[in-house]
Write a protein that holds these residues in place. Sequence first.
Motif, PDB file in Angstrom:
ATOM      1  N   VAL A 120      33.349  45.788  31.037  1.00  0.00           N
ATOM      2  CA  VAL A 120      33.732  46.979  31.803  1.00  0.00           C
ATOM      3  C   VAL A 120      35.164  47.367  31.452  1.00  0.00           C
ATOM      4  N   LYS A 121      35.504  48.621  31.729  1.00  0.00           N
ATOM      5  CA  LYS A 121      36.864  49.096  31.473  1.00  0.00           C
ATOM      6  C   LYS A 121      37.706  49.121  32.737  1.00  0.00           C
ATOM      7  N   GLU A 122      37.065  49.220  33.884  1.00  0.00           N
ATOM      8  CA  GLU A 122      37.798  49.324  35.136  1.00  0.00           C
ATOM      9  C   GLU A 122      38.182  47.942  35.671  1.00  0.00           C
ATOM     10  N   LYS A 123      39.055  47.943  36.673  1.00  0.00           N
ATOM     11  CA  LYS A 123      39.429  46.709  37.348  1.00  0.00           C
ATOM     12  C   LYS A 123      38.235  46.181  38.136  1.00  0.00           C
ATOM     13  N   VAL A 124      38.172  44.863  38.246  1.00  0.00           N
ATOM     14  CA  VAL A 124      37.054  44.222  38.935  1.00  0.00           C
ATOM     15  C   VAL A 124      37.577  43.463  40.153  1.00  0.00           C
ATOM     16  N   THR A 125      36.835  43.589  41.275  1.00  0.00           N
ATOM     17  CA  THR A 125      37.150  42.796  42.458  1.00  0.00           C
ATOM     18  C   THR A 125      36.336  41.512  42.401  1.00  0.00           C
ATOM     19  N   TYR A 126      37.014  40.392  42.268  1.00  0.00           N
ATOM     20  CA  TYR A 126      36.337  39.112  42.085  1.00  0.00           C
ATOM     21  C   TYR A 126      36.216  38.349  43.399  1.00  0.00           C
ATOM     22  N   ALA A 127      35.220  37.503  43.462  1.00  0.00           N
ATOM     23  CA  ALA A 127      34.979  36.714  44.675  1.00  0.00           C
ATOM     24  C   ALA A 127      35.902  35.504  44.761  1.00  0.00           C
ATOM     25  N   GLN A 128      36.423  35.059  43.626  1.00  0.00           N
ATOM     26  CA  GLN A 128      37.305  33.898  43.623  1.00  0.00           C
ATOM     27  C   GLN A 128      38.722  34.314  43.198  1.00  0.00           C
ATOM     28  N   THR A 129      39.702  33.527  43.648  1.00  0.00           N
ATOM     29  CA  THR A 129      41.100  33.773  43.280  1.00  0.00           C
ATOM     30  C   THR A 129      41.730  32.460  42.827  1.00  0.00           C
ATOM     31  N   PRO A 130      42.011  32.340  41.551  1.00  0.00           N
ATOM     32  CA  PRO A 130      41.740  33.228  40.419  1.00  0.00           C
ATOM     33  C   PRO A 130      40.231  33.330  40.152  1.00  0.00           C
ATOM     34  N   PRO A 131      39.829  34.362  39.447  1.00  0.00           N
ATOM     35  CA  PRO A 131      38.404  34.522  39.161  1.00  0.00           C
ATOM     36  C   PRO A 131      37.917  33.521  38.121  1.00  0.00           C
TER      37      PRO A 131
END
Length: 225
Positions: A97-108
């Motif tokens: 993907v080109k857009e930013k992604v919201t990840y479930a983990q931090t860090p992903p």
Amino acid sequence: MGSASKQSKAQSNKPGAKQAGLDRRARIAELRAAEQRRDRRNKVLAGSVAGVLVIAAIATGTWIVVDANKDKKAKEVAASAPIDGVQTFGELTRNHVKEKVTYAQTPPVGGDHNAIWLDCMGTVYDQPVENERAVHSLEHGAVWVTYNSKATPEDIKALSTKVKATPYSLMSPYPDEQGTITLNAWSTQLTVDSASDPRVEQFFTKYVQGKQTQEPGASCTMGAM
């Protein structure tokens, strides 16, 4: 003139002259025999040395093979052993993907990501990196080491040394993570309080190009810096 010639021939036919000739030939024969014996001894010695070298080479080669097999076996055992505290997150999406992604983990530790990965051949970044590119590196089998402000200078130095010596790994600060130090592989994560935690080494052994790798053999160079 005739008388002198006859006298010379007479002298040469004397028993003493004949004996001297015989002694000379015997001495030459003795020297030749001694030389032949030396040649035979040298050949035997050379053959013995060569044999010893061959045996030593075989023994050394056998030892190297045995040692390599033992090392391989030890790594296989370590790679299959469970590590306390490791979390896994199952199947994760892998779309580019080109857009930013919201990840479930931090860090992903996986999910949709940028088409360009981060260089991860023992690369240490001194600034935070893009999640989406780091996740792509995890897809290639890299271990991503992250840390926040609670990590000591000694921790950071030890981790940097480890990463620089390990192809398919990378490291960067991650101010927003909760744990002091987080070790990340695809769909896999471990948080530790210190670089001296023995689980750090275990994590590297198990997950650098480990079974979780989604694209075995994929490059960790020619990505983004």
